[in-house]
Scaffold this motif. Structure first.
Motif, mmCIF file in Angstrom:
data_model
loop_
_atom_site.group_PDB
_atom_site.id
_atom_site.type_symbol
_atom_site.label_atom_id
_atom_site.label_comp_id
_atom_site.label_asym_id
_atom_site.label_seq_id
_atom_site.Cartn_x
_atom_site.Cartn_y
_atom_site.Cartn_z
ATOM 1 N N PHE A 44 0.912 -1.014 0.024
ATOM 2 C CA PHE A 44 0.020 0.087 -0.082
ATOM 3 C C PHE A 44 0.840 1.188 0.204
ATOM 4 N N TRP A 101 -1.498 -2.699 -4.270
ATOM 5 C CA TRP A 101 -2.666 -1.705 -3.975
ATOM 6 C C TRP A 101 -2.305 -0.372 -3.732
ATOM 7 N N SER A 102 -1.194 0.050 -4.069
ATOM 8 C CA SER A 102 -0.823 1.476 -3.952
ATOM 9 C C SER A 102 -1.652 2.500 -4.943
ATOM 10 N N CYS A 103 -1.903 3.717 -4.693
ATOM 11 C CA CYS A 103 -2.774 4.643 -5.374
ATOM 12 C C CYS A 103 -2.194 5.934 -5.166
ATOM 13 N N GLN A 106 -2.564 8.955 -2.315
ATOM 14 C CA GLN A 106 -3.256 8.299 -1.258
ATOM 15 C C GLN A 106 -2.678 9.104 0.148
ATOM 16 N N MET A 111 -5.988 5.013 2.893
ATOM 17 C CA MET A 111 -5.408 3.833 2.944
ATOM 18 C C MET A 111 -6.040 2.661 3.773
ATOM 19 N N ARG A 114 -8.536 1.004 1.609
ATOM 20 C CA ARG A 114 -7.982 0.276 0.624
ATOM 21 C C ARG A 114 -7.634 -1.120 1.279
ATOM 22 N N ILE A 115 -7.274 -1.136 2.303
ATOM 23 C CA ILE A 115 -7.172 -2.318 3.216
ATOM 24 C C ILE A 115 -8.082 -3.071 3.301
ATOM 25 N N PHE A 133 3.694 -0.988 3.526
ATOM 26 C CA PHE A 133 3.031 0.339 3.646
ATOM 27 C C PHE A 133 4.140 1.465 3.421
#
Length: 328
Positions: A44, A101-103, A106, A111, A114-115, A133
């Protein structure tokens, strides 16, 4: 003589058994890079992790009608990601399955959602090996604080970040109690007193004065404190990338790109890690996971972009970069 020969054979047999056990033990304790490993890794982060092609990302976010990004360009849960970013290079260096799943944009509060999404999608499971993370920089950006409480005090922000990292840890541990949790710090962006935006003349970066040491140390401390509060490991990429910032006079070793930049290693997004910078971050994170036999160098496929610009991804669309299993 017979007894002596027997003892000699016995000693050789014992030595052979001990050597075999040592080899097996070494194989069990030291993962070998680029070989398939059990258990996935989930990442993330913000744009310093995702680092998608700047033009493609801008078109995706535009309110105007624009063509969709290429079908083979990595995207997870609505967020574009560079095919050369550190999660994909981490997969290449370790042989691990990495779900990115990075964005872009964010922050820590955002975050958390997203988790939850990753858990709902079955990406984080009891067999997950590690979760990494890399967030916090956007917590200081007023425009990004609409994802969480609006605060102005640095101390309050740091305390809020620590609380949210504890929440992140609780969410992951409720599903994957045995997973290693890691905070991957940001790389060095300024040289401490300036940021270099212009790279036109080889090995002669040009920039403006900026109190980078203060700002970067503040974020670094926040990430370190957040990791400690949540019982996570901390990878100090700021220290590990020292001297490779935007003002590095060695073009070939610059880990962060400029804005007008024709001399840095290939990159996807301005003022973000170059593909070489992503390689170094991937190596640092791999070592935190126990993979000691990795290098900071970028693999050939991550150097395949034919230009150092935000269009590098389209210029190298034939790359064989590994795609995250979370891409869709």
């Amino acid at each position: 003589m017979t007894m002596l020969a027997h003892n000699t054979r016995t000693r050789k047999l014992v030595a052979a058994v001990v050597a075999a056990v040592a080899v097996v033990a070494a194989g069990l304790s030291a993962p070998t890079p680029a070989q398939a490993q059990s258990g996935n890794v989930v990442t993330f982060g913000d744009s310093y992790t995702s680092s998608p092609d700047e033009w493609l990302n801008g078109m995706l976010a535009s309110p105007l009608p624009t063509p969709p990004p290429p079908a083979d360009y990595p995207m997870t849960a609505g967020c574009l990601q560079s095919p050369y970013n550190w999660p994909r290079q981490l997969a290449d260096k370790t042989g691990l399955e990495v779900d990115d799943w990075s964005c872009t944009a964010q922050n820590t509060a955002g975050m958390l959602g997203r988790i939850d999404h990753a858990i709902e999608e079955g990406v984080i499971t009891p067999s997950t090996r590690a979760v990494i993370f890399s967030v916090g920089g956007n917590d200081f950006t007023p425009a990004m604080q609409n994802q969480g409480p609006l605060v102005s005090s640095t101390g309050t922000l740091q305390a809020q970040h620590a609380q949210q990292m504890r929440q992140a840890a609780d969410k992951v541990r409720s599903v994957a109690p045995g997973a290693q949790l890691v905070v991957s710090g940001y790389p060095q962006v300024t040289n401490g007193y300036a940021m270099c935006f212009v790279h036109l003349i080889p090995n002669l970066p040009l920039g403006v004065p900026l109190p980078g040491a203060y700002a970067e140390q503040m974020i670094r401390d926040m990430q370190r404190q957040g990791a400690a509060a949540a019982g996570m490991d901390f990878v100090d990429n700021y220290a590990l990338t020292a001297g490779h910032d935007t003002c590095s006079r060695d073009d070939d070793q610059r880990y962060v790109s400029g804005i007008v930049d024709f001399t840095s290693p290939a990159y996807e997004m301005a003022v973000h890690p170059t593909n070489l910078g992503h390689a170094a971050i991937a190596a640092h994170n791999a070592r935190a996971l126990g993979f000691t036999d990795v290098t900071d160098e970028a693999p050939e496929w991550a150097q395949s972009a034919s230009m150092s610009s935000a269009l590098s991804s389209t210029a190298s669309s034939g790359s064989s970069a590994p795609m995250s299993s979370g891409s869709s």
